[in-house]
Design a protein around this motif. Structure first.
Motif, PDB file in Angstrom:
ATOM      1  N   ARG A   1      17.457  33.124 -49.042  1.00  0.00           N
ATOM      2  CA  ARG A   1      17.763  34.756 -49.061  1.00  0.00           C
ATOM      3  C   ARG A   1      16.677  35.489 -50.088  1.00  0.00           C
ATOM      4  NH1 ARG A   1      24.390  34.104 -48.548  1.00  0.00           N
ATOM      5  NH2 ARG A   1      24.147  33.373 -46.070  1.00  0.00           N
ATOM      6  N   HIS A   2      16.009  36.396 -49.747  1.00  0.00           N
ATOM      7  CA  HIS A   2      15.004  36.926 -50.593  1.00  0.00           C
ATOM      8  C   HIS A   2      15.620  38.211 -51.114  1.00  0.00           C
ATOM      9  CE1 HIS A   2      12.175  34.178 -49.017  1.00  0.00           C
ATOM     10  NE2 HIS A   2      12.489  34.375 -47.684  1.00  0.00           N
ATOM     11  N   GLN A   3      16.462  38.063 -51.899  1.00  0.00           N
ATOM     12  CA  GLN A   3      17.245  39.502 -52.444  1.00  0.00           C
ATOM     13  C   GLN A   3      17.293  39.509 -54.120  1.00  0.00           C
ATOM     14  OE1 GLN A   3      21.160  37.900 -50.746  1.00  0.00           O
ATOM     15  NE2 GLN A   3      21.298  39.327 -49.507  1.00  0.00           N
ATOM     16  N   GLY A   4      16.338  38.752 -54.652  1.00  0.00           N
ATOM     17  CA  GLY A   4      16.164  38.742 -56.089  1.00  0.00           C
ATOM     18  C   GLY A   4      17.289  38.021 -56.817  1.00  0.00           C
ATOM     19  N   SER A   5      17.374  38.300 -58.217  1.00  0.00           N
ATOM     20  CA  SER A   5      18.119  37.361 -59.103  1.00  0.00           C
ATOM     21  C   SER A   5      18.190  38.357 -60.310  1.00  0.00           C
ATOM     22  CB  SER A   5      17.859  36.141 -59.250  1.00  0.00           C
ATOM     23  OG  SER A   5      16.407  36.146 -59.946  1.00  0.00           O
ATOM     24  N   LEU A   6      19.204  38.056 -61.062  1.00  0.00           N
ATOM     25  CA  LEU A   6      19.464  38.863 -62.206  1.00  0.00           C
ATOM     26  C   LEU A   6      19.751  38.153 -63.591  1.00  0.00           C
ATOM     27  CD1 LEU A   6      22.374  41.159 -60.787  1.00  0.00           C
ATOM     28  CD2 LEU A   6      19.815  41.989 -61.322  1.00  0.00           C
TER      29      LEU A   6
ATOM     30  N   PHE B   1      15.040  40.847 -61.232  1.00  0.00           N
ATOM     31  CA  PHE B   1      13.671  40.120 -60.747  1.00  0.00           C
ATOM     32  C   PHE B   1      13.713  40.100 -59.276  1.00  0.00           C
ATOM     33  CE2 PHE B   1      14.721  37.809 -64.839  1.00  0.00           C
ATOM     34  CZ  PHE B   1      13.403  38.214 -65.556  1.00  0.00           C
ATOM     35  N   PRO B   2      12.795  41.084 -58.807  1.00  0.00           N
ATOM     36  CA  PRO B   2      13.148  41.470 -57.197  1.00  0.00           C
ATOM     37  C   PRO B   2      12.396  40.343 -56.517  1.00  0.00           C
ATOM     38  CG  PRO B   2      11.746  42.957 -58.285  1.00  0.00           C
ATOM     39  CD  PRO B   2      12.230  42.088 -59.595  1.00  0.00           C
ATOM     40  N   GLU B   3      11.451  39.728 -57.076  1.00  0.00           N
ATOM     41  CA  GLU B   3      10.391  38.900 -56.195  1.00  0.00           C
ATOM     42  C   GLU B   3      10.841  37.352 -56.332  1.00  0.00           C
ATOM     43  OE1 GLU B   3       6.379  39.604 -57.262  1.00  0.00           O
ATOM     44  OE2 GLU B   3       6.655  41.570 -56.498  1.00  0.00           O
ATOM     45  N   THR B   4      12.321  37.167 -56.636  1.00  0.00           N
ATOM     46  CA  THR B   4      12.925  35.861 -56.380  1.00  0.00           C
ATOM     47  C   THR B   4      13.700  35.578 -55.442  1.00  0.00           C
ATOM     48  OG1 THR B   4      14.597  36.629 -57.989  1.00  0.00           O
ATOM     49  CG2 THR B   4      12.485  35.701 -59.160  1.00  0.00           C
ATOM     50  N   SER B   5      14.126  34.411 -55.070  1.00  0.00           N
ATOM     51  CA  SER B   5      15.008  34.369 -53.971  1.00  0.00           C
ATOM     52  C   SER B   5      15.885  33.102 -54.224  1.00  0.00           C
ATOM     53  CB  SER B   5      14.189  33.840 -52.941  1.00  0.00           C
ATOM     54  OG  SER B   5      13.213  34.684 -52.427  1.00  0.00           O
ATOM     55  N   HIS B   6      16.837  32.942 -53.519  1.00  0.00           N
ATOM     56  CA  HIS B   6      17.511  31.260 -53.469  1.00  0.00           C
ATOM     57  C   HIS B   6      18.159  30.883 -52.279  1.00  0.00           C
ATOM     58  CE1 HIS B   6      21.030  34.559 -52.777  1.00  0.00           C
ATOM     59  NE2 HIS B   6      21.646  33.462 -52.091  1.00  0.00           N
ATOM     60  N   VAL B   7      18.154  29.701 -52.306  1.00  0.00           N
ATOM     61  CA  VAL B   7      18.281  28.672 -50.998  1.00  0.00           C
ATOM     62  C   VAL B   7      20.024  28.598 -50.957  1.00  0.00           C
ATOM     63  CG1 VAL B   7      18.237  26.343 -50.444  1.00  0.00           C
ATOM     64  CG2 VAL B   7      16.361  27.501 -51.557  1.00  0.00           C
ATOM     65  N   VAL B   8      20.289  28.790 -49.525  1.00  0.00           N
ATOM     66  CA  VAL B   8      21.821  28.836 -49.277  1.00  0.00           C
ATOM     67  C   VAL B   8      22.607  27.549 -49.348  1.00  0.00           C
ATOM     68  CG1 VAL B   8      21.383  30.860 -47.883  1.00  0.00           C
ATOM     69  CG2 VAL B   8      21.403  28.638 -46.721  1.00  0.00           C
ATOM     70  N   ASP B   9      21.451  26.522 -49.386  1.00  0.00           N
ATOM     71  CA  ASP B   9      21.943  25.086 -49.359  1.00  0.00           C
ATOM     72  C   ASP B   9      20.944  24.139 -49.613  1.00  0.00           C
ATOM     73  OD1 ASP B   9      22.941  22.410 -48.918  1.00  0.00           O
ATOM     74  OD2 ASP B   9      24.364  22.962 -47.464  1.00  0.00           O
ATOM     75  N   PRO B  10      20.659  23.777 -50.868  1.00  0.00           N
ATOM     76  CA  PRO B  10      19.496  22.826 -51.222  1.00  0.00           C
ATOM     77  C   PRO B  10      19.412  21.462 -50.122  1.00  0.00           C
ATOM     78  CG  PRO B  10      20.322  23.727 -53.231  1.00  0.00           C
ATOM     79  CD  PRO B  10      21.304  23.930 -52.001  1.00  0.00           C
ATOM     80  N   HIS B  11      20.504  20.790 -49.992  1.00  0.00           N
ATOM     81  CA  HIS B  11      20.488  19.450 -49.161  1.00  0.00           C
ATOM     82  C   HIS B  11      20.182  19.895 -47.815  1.00  0.00           C
ATOM     83  CE1 HIS B  11      22.297  16.211 -47.162  1.00  0.00           C
ATOM     84  NE2 HIS B  11      21.463  15.645 -47.913  1.00  0.00           N
TER      85      HIS B  11
END
Length: 417
Positions: free
Chosen positions: A137-142, A193-203
């Motif tokens: 998901r490309h929604q940034g981070s805080l 940080f708008p140009e960061t993302s996160h993974v919904v499930d690394p495995h």
């Protein structure tokens, strides 16, 4: 010349090894992937899930020296050294201190910036190629803070980040609480940080890479590689189920790479491990919309399909000492302090994994030896997930004898000769 059954044998089925396996098999190489564990069971299983392109500062910081007494005495602190491991860690620590010099810090920072700036685009392309866009998901981070003095320091830090190409926006308290409802009133601001993302499930991400690579013809064997050597024809690896021969080898075994690199290259790399912990809260998947880190408490919370993952801390205790799961459970207290209402800890599960760490905070991405038969992709410390896709791209370019798309001089094995 002996005909090899495999073009490239990859040692290590974590996120780096699996990303490389997919890209190399996609490029037309016959790949065999080897690991003593099932794919994605090491540090790749329990990482924070954060594509941390904003993290461009090396671990080697002079301020760290003043923290060593507390690191030795506080078993639950965010940065800890197990006093029993300290003598074995000393040679690595001395190299870390050497990398605190201004010139060395600048070199490390430049190396991190180059990789991180290319990381998100490489991930987006890789995910598109294997139809896995829903895994990220490309929604940034805080990065939130609770004290005015911390906010002042972070606003100055934001200027440094921006000057180095990191997209960052300060958020005042009202805007932050609108974006993340339910935060404690004590949280007074953030950096976005708008140009960061996160993974919904690394495995699941590792599993998808495996499936995509196997669909292209990659072979996987769950067997431990105990040694190896370069031959006139290629490389021969010793495993628990007999020898494996290939034209080339890629070492991507993370924190467990040191002995293999020495056997294959005669270079004893200064590799140690930053042990990281997480606490998974299955009842809290919807608590926050994006990954949230705490500047003062020094941990991160990432929303995932399986719940809310609280992760962080660095522990230097080697590969063999049992995990201190009190460090994982301590993350619940840190998380509670950031919300109006306490976290639901029902079904919470702790975890510990070993991140591979080199004293200059840069990975080794290289091809060495006769006919460049030994390739290396290891030492990404806490940025393995972030840098996996760009590393796979660079390794594939090396395997194809192409000029890499990035300058690899900062990541060469030769810096440790």
């Amino acid at each position: 010349m002996e005909k090899m059954g495999h073009d490239i044998a990859i040692i290590g089925a974590g996120i780096i090894g699996c990303a490389c396996a997919y890209r190399l098999q996609q490029a037309g190489f016959r790949v065999v992937l080897l690991d003593k564990e099932a794919p994605g069971q090491g540090a790749s299983f329990g990482n924070a899930g954060h594509i941390a392109t904003e993290q461009i500062m090396p671990l080697a910081n002079p301020q760290m020296l003043t923290q060593i007494p507390s690191m030795l005495l506080d078993p639950l602190g965010p940065l800890r050294i197990d006093w029993r491991y300290f003598p074995r860690l000393m040679p690595w620590m001395l190299k870390l201190v050497a990398n605190m010099r201004a010139e060395a810090q600048q070199r490390s920072r430049a190396g991190l910036i180059q990789l991180n700036q290319a990381s998100l685009a490489a991930w987006k392309q890789l995910l598109a190629d294997m139809e896995g866009e829903n895994l990220m998901r490309h929604q940034g981070s805080l990065l939130v803070f609770e004290q005015a003095k911390t906010g002042e320091a972070l606003h100055q830090f934001a200027k440094t980040l921006a000057a180095n190409g990191v997209a960052v926006n300060p958020l005042a308290k009202k805007a932050l609480h609108q974006q993340v409802p339910g935060l404690s009133g004590g949280v007074i601001g953030a950096l976005d940080f708008p140009e960061t993302s996160h993974v919904v499930d690394p495995h699941r991400l590792v599993a998808r890479l495996m499936t995509a690579a196997q669909e292209l013809g990659m072979t996987y064997h769950q067997q431990e590689v105990t040694g190896g050597f370069v031959t006139d024809q290629g490389v021969e690896l010793t495993t628990t189920q007999g020898p494996v021969r290939a034209s080339r080898v890629l070492v991507a075994a993370g924190a467990f790479s040191q002995s293999l690199v020495y056997q294959l290259t005669d270079v004893n790399i200064p590799l140690d491990t930053e042990r990281g912990y997480h606490l998974m809260l299955p009842k809290e998947a919807d608590r926050i919309p994006v990954a949230v880190s705490s500047a003062e408490r020094r941990f991160i919370m990432t929303p995932m399909q399986g719940g809310l993952r609280l992760a962080g801390t660095v522990e230097f205790a080697g590969l063999d000492r049992p995990a201190n799961m009190a460090r994982a459970h301590r993350l619940a207290d840190l998380g509670d302090a950031l919300f109006e209402h306490p976290l639901d800890l029902a079904g919470a599960t702790p975890w510990m994994g070993c991140r591979p760490s080199l004293p200059d905070s840069l990975p080794i991405i290289d091809a060495v030896g006769p006919d460049l038969r030994v390739m290396l992709a290891l030492g990404h410390h806490h940025l393995g997930l972030t840098q996996a896709a760009i590393t796979a791209q660079l390794i594939t370019e090396l395997a194809r004898r192409q000029t890499p798309g990035l300058d690899l001089s900062a990541y060469r094995l030769s810096r440790f000769h």
